[in-house]
Design an enzyme around this catalytic site. Structure first.
Site, PDB file in Angstrom:
ATOM      1  N   HIS A 247       0.953  -1.189  -0.046  1.00 35.15           N
ATOM      2  CA  HIS A 247      -0.029  -0.016  -0.094  1.00 35.15           C
ATOM      3  C   HIS A 247       0.820   1.362   0.045  1.00 35.15           C
ATOM      4  O   HIS A 247       0.854   2.007  -0.943  1.00 35.15           O
ATOM      5  CB  HIS A 247      -0.832  -0.051   1.159  1.00 35.15           C
ATOM      6  CG  HIS A 247      -1.852  -1.089   1.639  1.00 35.15           C
ATOM      7  ND1 HIS A 247      -3.002  -1.173   0.291  1.00 35.15           N
ATOM      8  CD2 HIS A 247      -1.981  -2.175   2.281  1.00 35.15           C
ATOM      9  CE1 HIS A 247      -3.740  -2.393   0.875  1.00 35.15           C
ATOM     10  NE2 HIS A 247      -3.064  -2.819   1.825  1.00 35.15           N
TER      11      HIS A 247
HETATM   12  O1  RIB Z   1      -5.732   0.215   3.687  1.00 42.11           O
HETATM   13  C1  RIB Z   1      -4.136   0.512   3.678  1.00 42.11           C
HETATM   14  C2  RIB Z   1      -3.787   1.734   4.620  1.00 42.11           C
HETATM   15  O2  RIB Z   1      -4.384   1.195   5.980  1.00 42.11           O
HETATM   16  C3  RIB Z   1      -2.234   1.548   4.804  1.00 42.11           C
HETATM   17  O3  RIB Z   1      -1.919   2.991   4.888  1.00 42.11           O
HETATM   18  C4  RIB Z   1      -1.967   0.879   5.888  1.00 42.11           C
HETATM   19  O4  RIB Z   1      -0.740   1.568   6.629  1.00 42.11           O
HETATM   20  C5  RIB Z   1      -3.158   0.889   6.589  1.00 42.11           C
HETATM   21  O5  RIB Z   1      -3.016   2.481   7.469  1.00 42.11           O
END
Ligand code: RIB
Ligand code: CA
Length: 316
Positions: A247
Site C-alpha cells: 500500500h
Molecule cells: O488500507 C491500507 C492503509 O491502511 C495503509 O496505509 C496501511 O498502513 C493502513 O494504515
C-alpha cells in the site's frame, strides 16, 4: 533535476515503514522536509516512536519527525474498535522488526502546524504533501491555513477504493474509514490530489519471490524492508490471501516514477453519514478532465515498482 520538497504524513505501520525507508533512501529525488505522524494503525505514541526508529535505521536524523493527532476529528480511534488493526501491524506497529532505540527525539510542535509552516515557507506550487495514514493531520492543516490548499503543489494519498471494495469493511478502505470527515475535507479542499486506492495497491503485491529478492540485498534498509514484508505476508496468509498489497510505498514510487502508474481524472466524495458504508469513497469518473480535482490511480507496472524499490533499498 532538483529534489522534490515533500512532507510525509504517516501512521507506521509496517507498510508505512517501507514507504519511509524508500523516501529516506532517495535524497537526490526527495527533499524530505519532515515526517509527520498520526494515530491510525496503532496509537500516536507508537507511530511517533516508529517513525523515529525507521529514521535512525535509515541514517537520516536530519529529517524532523513531528507528532500529530492522537485521534480522528470526531470519531473514536479505530484501534479501540473491534477492528483491532494491530493484527495487521503487530503490537509494536512494526511487525516482527527488531526494535532499536531511536537516536533523535521528536521535533517540537504539533504536526499540522509544522505542515503549514514548512509548506508556506516554500514558494507556491512546490511542496508535495504525501499522506499514507488517516487524513486527520492533513485536514487540520488545511483548516488552520485556508491558503494551504492552493499553495501546495499537490496532496498524494494512499486511501480509498473504487473497484476493489474495501479492506476494513466491505465498502471502505482503512485510512478513509478511520477518519471519514477528515478525508471528505481533504478531497473537497480544492488542492490537487493524487489518490492511490486499493484499486492500484491490490495490484502491487509483495509476493514471496519479490520479498526474497529484497531479502537478498545486503543493506540495513533492505533487510528491514524484507522483515517488514515477511510479517505482512504472514498476516495475509493467515486471513486467506496469497500475498500482501504494497500500500504505502506506492505514492512514493509514483513520485519517483509516475510513468509506472496509470490515472484517471475523477471527483471523490466520502460517506460520512451511514455506519454501514462509513468511509466509502464514491469515485466519479464522469468529470471534466480540465477541472477534475483528483487523479485516481487505476493501475501500475508492479514488476517495475518492485524493481525500483529493490534498486533504492540497495543503496548503502
Ligand atoms: O488500507 C491500507 C492503509 O491502511 C495503509 O496505509 C496501511 O498502513 C493502513 O494504515
Ligand atoms: Ca499507513
Amino acid at each position: 533535476m532538483a529534489a522534490e520538497p515533500v512532507i510525509l504524513d504517516c501512521d507506521p505501520g509496517v507498510d508505512d515503514a517501507v514507504a519511509l525507508l524508500l523516501a529516506l533512501a532517495v535524497p537526490e529525488a526527495i527533499e524530505l522536509l519532515a515526517v509527520t505522524t498520526v494515530a491510525g494503525n496503532v496509537p500516536l505514541a507508537l507511530t511517533a516512536r516508529n517513525a523515529r526508529i525507521v529514521r535512525t535505521l535509515a541514517g537520516r536524523e536530519d529529517v524532523p519527525v513531528f507528532a500529530g493527532a492522537e485521534r480522528p476529528l470526531v470519531r473514536a480511534p479505530t484501534f479501540e474498535a473491534e477492528h483491532g488493526p494491530s493484527a495487521f501491524h503487530g503490537e509494536t506497529g512494526l511487525g516482527t522488526l527488531p526494535l532499536t532505540a531511536p537516536k533523535g527525539d521528536l521535533a517540537d510542535g504539533f504536526a499540522p502546524d509544522a505542515i503549514v509552516k514548512l509548506a508556506m515557507a516554500r514558494p507556491a506550487g512546490t511542496v508535495t504533501l504525501v499522506a499514507v495514514g488517516p487524513l486527520t493531520n492533513v485536514a487540520l492543516a488545511l483548516a488552520a491555513e485556508p491558503l494551504l490548499a492552493e499553495h501546495l503543489k499537490r496532496i498524494v494519498i494512499m486511501g480509498g477504493a473504487r473497484s476493489a471494495g474495501g479492506n476494513i469493511t466491505a465498502s471502505a478502505e482503512f485510512n478513509i474509514y478511520a477518519d471519514p470527515e477528515a478525508a471528505q475535507a481533504v478531497f473537497t479542499s480544492g488542492a490537487p490530489i493524487v489518490a492511490h486506492g486499493l484499486d492500484v495497491t491490490h495490484a502491487v503485491r509483495a509476493t514471496p519471490e519479490r520479498i526474497a529478492r529484497i531479502a537478498a540485498i545486503p543493506t540495513a534498509r533492505a533487510q528491514a524492508a524484507a522483515e517488514l514484508l515477511r510479517f505482512s505476508h504472514g498476516v495475509a496468509l493467515s486471513i486467506g490471501n496469497p500475498s500482501a498489497p504494497l500500500h504505502d510505498p506506492c505514492p512514493i514510487a509514483w513520485l519517483l516514477a509516475p510513468d509506472l502508474f496509470t490515472t484517471r481524472p475523477a471527483r471523490v466524495a466520502v460517506e460520512c453519514e451511514s455506519e454501514l458504508t462509513r468511509g466509502h469513497t464514491a469515485v466519479e469518473f464522469r468529470v471534466d478532465p480540465a477541472t477534475a480535482p483528483v487523479a485516481w490511480v487505476t493501475g501500475a507496472d508492479a514488476d517495475a515498482v518492485f524493481a525500483l524499490l529493490e534498486d533504492r533499498l540497495a543503496r548503502a
